[in-house]
Write a protein that holds these residues in place. Structure first.
Motif, PDB file in Angstrom:
ATOM      1  N   VAL A 166      11.713  25.396 134.827  1.00  0.00           N
ATOM      2  CA  VAL A 166      11.088  25.275 133.515  1.00  0.00           C
ATOM      3  C   VAL A 166      10.258  24.002 133.424  1.00  0.00           C
ATOM      4  O   VAL A 166      10.701  22.925 133.818  1.00  0.00           O
ATOM      5  CB  VAL A 166      12.137  25.256 132.385  1.00  0.00           C
ATOM      6  CG1 VAL A 166      11.448  25.316 131.017  1.00  0.00           C
ATOM      7  CG2 VAL A 166      13.121  26.402 132.532  1.00  0.00           C
ATOM      8  N   THR A 167       9.050  24.141 132.913  1.00  0.00           N
ATOM      9  CA  THR A 167       8.234  22.995 132.542  1.00  0.00           C
ATOM     10  C   THR A 167       8.247  22.902 131.024  1.00  0.00           C
ATOM     11  O   THR A 167       7.820  23.834 130.337  1.00  0.00           O
ATOM     12  CB  THR A 167       6.783  23.157 133.038  1.00  0.00           C
ATOM     13  OG1 THR A 167       6.778  23.245 134.463  1.00  0.00           O
ATOM     14  CG2 THR A 167       5.938  21.962 132.598  1.00  0.00           C
ATOM     15  N   TRP A 168       8.781  21.788 130.511  1.00  0.00           N
ATOM     16  CA  TRP A 168       8.890  21.621 129.069  1.00  0.00           C
ATOM     17  C   TRP A 168       7.652  20.889 128.558  1.00  0.00           C
ATOM     18  O   TRP A 168       7.259  19.867 129.105  1.00  0.00           O
ATOM     19  CB  TRP A 168      10.142  20.821 128.709  1.00  0.00           C
ATOM     20  CG  TRP A 168      11.407  21.454 129.208  1.00  0.00           C
ATOM     21  CD1 TRP A 168      12.141  21.095 130.301  1.00  0.00           C
ATOM     22  CD2 TRP A 168      12.079  22.580 128.645  1.00  0.00           C
ATOM     23  NE1 TRP A 168      13.229  21.917 130.454  1.00  0.00           N
ATOM     24  CE2 TRP A 168      13.221  22.843 129.451  1.00  0.00           C
ATOM     25  CE3 TRP A 168      11.843  23.398 127.543  1.00  0.00           C
ATOM     26  CZ2 TRP A 168      14.112  23.877 129.180  1.00  0.00           C
ATOM     27  CZ3 TRP A 168      12.729  24.435 127.272  1.00  0.00           C
ATOM     28  CH2 TRP A 168      13.844  24.667 128.081  1.00  0.00           C
ATOM     29  N   GLY A 169       7.054  21.429 127.500  1.00  0.00           N
ATOM     30  CA  GLY A 169       5.850  20.824 126.923  1.00  0.00           C
ATOM     31  C   GLY A 169       6.081  20.412 125.487  1.00  0.00           C
ATOM     32  O   GLY A 169       6.928  20.968 124.791  1.00  0.00           O
ATOM     33  N   SER A 170       5.314  19.417 125.041  1.00  0.00           N
ATOM     34  CA  SER A 170       5.466  18.958 123.657  1.00  0.00           C
ATOM     35  C   SER A 170       4.164  18.354 123.175  1.00  0.00           C
ATOM     36  O   SER A 170       3.226  18.131 123.942  1.00  0.00           O
ATOM     37  CB  SER A 170       6.588  17.921 123.548  1.00  0.00           C
ATOM     38  OG  SER A 170       6.274  16.765 124.296  1.00  0.00           O
ATOM     39  N   GLY A 171       4.110  18.100 121.880  1.00  0.00           N
ATOM     40  CA  GLY A 171       2.964  17.428 121.289  1.00  0.00           C
ATOM     41  C   GLY A 171       1.744  18.320 121.179  1.00  0.00           C
ATOM     42  O   GLY A 171       1.803  19.546 121.327  1.00  0.00           O
ATOM     43  N   ASN A 172       0.608  17.686 120.941  1.00  0.00           N
ATOM     44  CA  ASN A 172      -0.620  18.428 120.669  1.00  0.00           C
ATOM     45  C   ASN A 172      -1.154  19.184 121.875  1.00  0.00           C
ATOM     46  O   ASN A 172      -1.960  20.104 121.742  1.00  0.00           O
ATOM     47  CB  ASN A 172      -1.699  17.458 120.169  1.00  0.00           C
ATOM     48  CG  ASN A 172      -1.339  16.833 118.841  1.00  0.00           C
ATOM     49  OD1 ASN A 172      -0.577  17.408 118.067  1.00  0.00           O
ATOM     50  ND2 ASN A 172      -1.865  15.651 118.574  1.00  0.00           N
TER      51      ASN A 172
END
Length: 417
Positions: free
Chosen positions: A63-69
């Motif tokens: 899993v690659t976790w992403g966040s923010g804009n």
């Protein structure tokens, strides 16, 4: 729009279990899946991922976790370039941003999941969030409300209670400030946070009185300017001028809005239910109350927005399609949906089952559901992502004093046209 949360038939566990534990992948398929998902869902997803790996020896989910804009644009870019993951993070609805069901299906990025057993159990009231042209493309994990979470200790220290009317809300802000507290923690440097208060107000001011407002928008019968949306942004600005929010919110990130609430430095925060678990984890001893954010002085007229949060779909171009679908079916088991809801703490399974018991915190939400006072998140019915982008930029400028509510709404209308 009334959303039924209880008494929905249970997903057929036997049919789904048959897919779990023995993937039977066609020869040549890898036993490693790739997944791109929001950090907002990490605490809920990780136990399910580990359980699936345990039930399928040799299978690994990276899993690659992403966040923010950057989250939405990164996933959209990966899919367009052909380097997208097997398992895709999908937002509900037909518009509003780059990774909604509608946007991704239009570009051919999502596999049709209509043949799964759980697809038939999705409530009709959620079909507009998960289906395109009668076909299901995403598992809607949790149905999450959008409202105000109040730190109970901070309420007690200031002698306050959650406001039920607009007038009470303004008095609440004044008294919280006088008591040395931030009334509502708010940070706008992550743009998506800026839309939450307007969406909470729009449920009562726009979509409660006119449930088909988005359909009328697309038909040219209404516009953002000269509509109840003027009240929404006018009241948002009124709250800002009344000191209801953190000082200089444009300089505060989403992550930095949560600790003040957990510590009781801020009395409350307007957020989606899926974020509540993150607040809880910052202070295990804190207790909270939840209420819809009032927009008028008639408490009985209050509506609450609620929609599925992050869902899971399968990349139509995945080379591990069979195994990816097996994982989605595994996640759809009632025990896994219930565990996710318990972990998050601020949502309920979108595909309900008789085994699930909502937390006491969500009783006000359930009361509004029972009264039929629930509407979808506004952007899930907007026809393109440019409208939401115009709104998010406009909100930042609104708080900087560089735009008026009328200018923000005009930009949103121009994005539609």
């Amino acid at each position: 729009m009334r959303r039924r949360i209880i008494h929905i038939p249970v997903v057929t566990a036997l049919a789904v279990s048959a897919l779990v534990g023995c993937s039977n992948n066609p020869q040549g398929e890898s036993r490693t899946l790739t997944m791109f998902a929001s950090t907002d869902a990490k605490s809920a997803y990780e136990p399910v991922i580990k359980a699936f790996e345990g039930a399928n020896p040799g299978v690994k989910i990276n899993v690659t976790w992403g966040s923010g804009n950057e989250f939405e644009s990164t996933e959209a870019t990966q899919l367009t370039s052909g380097s997208g993951p097997d398992l895709v993070d999908v937002l509900p609805g037909t518009g509003g941003n780059l990774i909604t069901v509608g946007s991704l299906v239009k570009q051919g990025h999502l596999e049709d999941l209509s043949g799964t057993s759980w697809a038939a159990e999705i409530p009709d009231s959620l079909r507009s969030q998960t289906d395109i042209n009668g076909k299901t493309y995403v598992l809607p994990g949790l149905l999450q409300p959008l409202g105000a979470f109040y730190n109970t200790q901070a309420l007690q220290e200031t002698g306050l209670r959650p406001p039920a009317t607009w007038s009470e809300l303004l008095k609440f802000c004044a008294k919280a400030k006088a008591g040395g507290k931030v009334p509502f923690s708010l940070g706008l440097s992550d743009q998506w946070v800026g839309q939450l208060v307007p969406y909470a107000l729009a449920a009562t001011l726009v979509y409660g009185p006119t449930p088909d407002w988005n359909a009328q928008l697309q038909a040219g019968k209404v516009t953002f300017p000269d509509s109840a949306w003027e009240q929404v942004f006018g009241k948002y600005l009124e709250l800002q001028k009344a000191g209801c929010f953190s000082a200089d919110p444009n300089g505060i990130s989403f992550d930095n809005t949560l600790p003040p609430v957990a510590k009781g430095e801020a009395v409350a925060i307007v957020q989606v239910g899926g974020v509540f678990g993150q607040i809880q984890n910052l202070n295990k001893d804190a207790r909270y109350q939840f209420q819809a954010l009032p927009a008028t002085d008639d408490a009985k007229a209050t509506y609450i927005p609620a929609s599925p949060g992050h869902g899971v779909g399968v990349n139509a171009k995945s080379l591990n399609k069979k195994l990816a679908i097996d994982f989605v079916n595994f996640m759809a088991l009632p025990k896994n949906l219930n565990a996710m809801a318990k972990t998050v703490g601020g949502g309920v399974p979108a595909i309900s089952n008789q085994e699930f018991q909502p937390a006491e915190l969500l009783n006000p939400f359930n009361d509004l559901v029972a009264a039929g006072h629930v509407s979808p998140f506004p952007d899930t019915g907007w026809p393109n992502p440019q409208i939401q982008n115009a709104q998010l930029v406009g909100i930042q400028n609104l708080f900087l004093g560089k735009a008026t509510p009328e200018q923000v709404l005009t930009a949103m209308q121009e994005a539609l046209n």
